[in-house]
Design a protein around this motif. Structure first.
Motif, PDB file in Angstrom:
ATOM      1  N   ALA A 145       7.072  35.797 -14.433  1.00  0.00           N
ATOM      2  CA  ALA A 145       7.336  37.147 -13.919  1.00  0.00           C
ATOM      3  C   ALA A 145       8.042  37.064 -12.563  1.00  0.00           C
ATOM      4  N   LEU A 146       7.590  36.150 -11.709  1.00  0.00           N
ATOM      5  CA  LEU A 146       8.244  35.960 -10.412  1.00  0.00           C
ATOM      6  C   LEU A 146       9.679  35.467 -10.589  1.00  0.00           C
ATOM      7  N   ASP A 178      15.454  36.161 -10.112  1.00  0.00           N
ATOM      8  CA  ASP A 178      16.774  36.024 -10.733  1.00  0.00           C
ATOM      9  C   ASP A 178      17.477  37.361 -10.958  1.00  0.00           C
ATOM     10  N   GLU A 179      16.710  38.378 -11.343  1.00  0.00           N
ATOM     11  CA  GLU A 179      17.315  39.640 -11.773  1.00  0.00           C
ATOM     12  C   GLU A 179      16.872  40.845 -10.955  1.00  0.00           C
ATOM     13  N   GLY A 180      15.896  40.663 -10.079  1.00  0.00           N
ATOM     14  CA  GLY A 180      15.284  41.808  -9.407  1.00  0.00           C
ATOM     15  C   GLY A 180      14.216  42.392 -10.315  1.00  0.00           C
ATOM     16  N   LEU A 181      13.422  43.284  -9.772  1.00  0.00           N
ATOM     17  CA  LEU A 181      12.369  43.901 -10.569  1.00  0.00           C
ATOM     18  C   LEU A 181      12.955  45.040 -11.404  1.00  0.00           C
ATOM     19  N   ALA A 184      12.653  40.124   0.318  1.00  0.00           N
ATOM     20  CA  ALA A 184      13.924  39.389   0.295  1.00  0.00           C
ATOM     21  C   ALA A 184      13.654  37.902   0.119  1.00  0.00           C
ATOM     22  N   ASN A 185      14.689  37.193  -0.296  1.00  0.00           N
ATOM     23  CA  ASN A 185      14.663  35.734  -0.399  1.00  0.00           C
ATOM     24  C   ASN A 185      13.476  35.214  -1.208  1.00  0.00           C
ATOM     25  N   LEU A 186      13.221  35.828  -2.344  1.00  0.00           N
ATOM     26  CA  LEU A 186      12.173  35.340  -3.240  1.00  0.00           C
ATOM     27  C   LEU A 186      12.687  34.067  -3.891  1.00  0.00           C
ATOM     28  N   MET A 187      12.034  32.947  -3.572  1.00  0.00           N
ATOM     29  CA  MET A 187      12.443  31.640  -4.086  1.00  0.00           C
ATOM     30  C   MET A 187      11.227  30.935  -4.679  1.00  0.00           C
ATOM     31  N   LEU A 188      11.430  30.298  -5.825  1.00  0.00           N
ATOM     32  CA  LEU A 188      10.345  29.614  -6.506  1.00  0.00           C
ATOM     33  C   LEU A 188      10.574  28.115  -6.515  1.00  0.00           C
TER      34      LEU A 188
END
Length: 154
Positions: A22-23, A28-31, A71-75
């Motif tokens: 989900a994250l 990758d695409e936004g929510l 912002a900057n959601l990185m996994l």
């Protein structure tokens, strides 16, 4: 060699993978649509990285909301990082998947609770050093909210 298969641990690992996926979609695409995430985690987990200001305010647990203003959601393989603003002050949080205790998407009426292994609950103070200094975050602010309304009665 173990004496028996720990199916509870296997299920928890599989469900944690749902959170990671989900994250990944959000990164990758936004929510999509009205989806948004409530994520509770143990701030005293040894691999959590956050500012000392936030750590002092939330020494054990914290809930964040990923909705419009992050912002900057990185996994990575073991954690995710995200930039949020708290009371107008930007912060970078590094949250190990292992530290997550609760994940919900209220729009989808979906929620998961997790147990934390005993050895991962408490960290020596020096190992919980803050994440890198706050980065610029897109406007707005984050708030810590109560998630009791989303918990299922046991």
């Amino acid at each position: 060699m173990t004496d028996e298969i720990n199916y509870d641990k296997l299920m928890e690992k599989a469900l944690k993978h749902v959170v990671v996926e989900a994250l990944k979609i959000a990164a990758d695409e936004g929510l999509p649509g009205e989806n948004h995430f409530y994520i509770s985690f143990k701030t005293n987990h040894p691999d959590v990285r956050m500012s000392s200001d936030l750590l002092n305010r939330y020494p054990e647990d914290m809930t964040i909301v990923l909705q419009h203003q992050f912002a900057n959601l990185m996994l990575s393989d073991n954690y995710f990082e995200v930039d949020l603003s708290f009371n107008g002050v930007p912060h970078t949080l590094r949250i190990p998947y292992e530290s997550i205790t609760y994940f919900a998407d209220p729009h989808a009426r979906f929620a998961l609770s997790f147990t934390i292994p005993e050895e991962a609950k408490h960290a020596p103070a020096d190992s919980r050093a803050p994440a890198e200094d706050a980065k610029k975050v897109s406007g707005g602010s984050a708030e810590v909210v109560s998630i009791d309304a989303f918990r299922k009665n046991k």
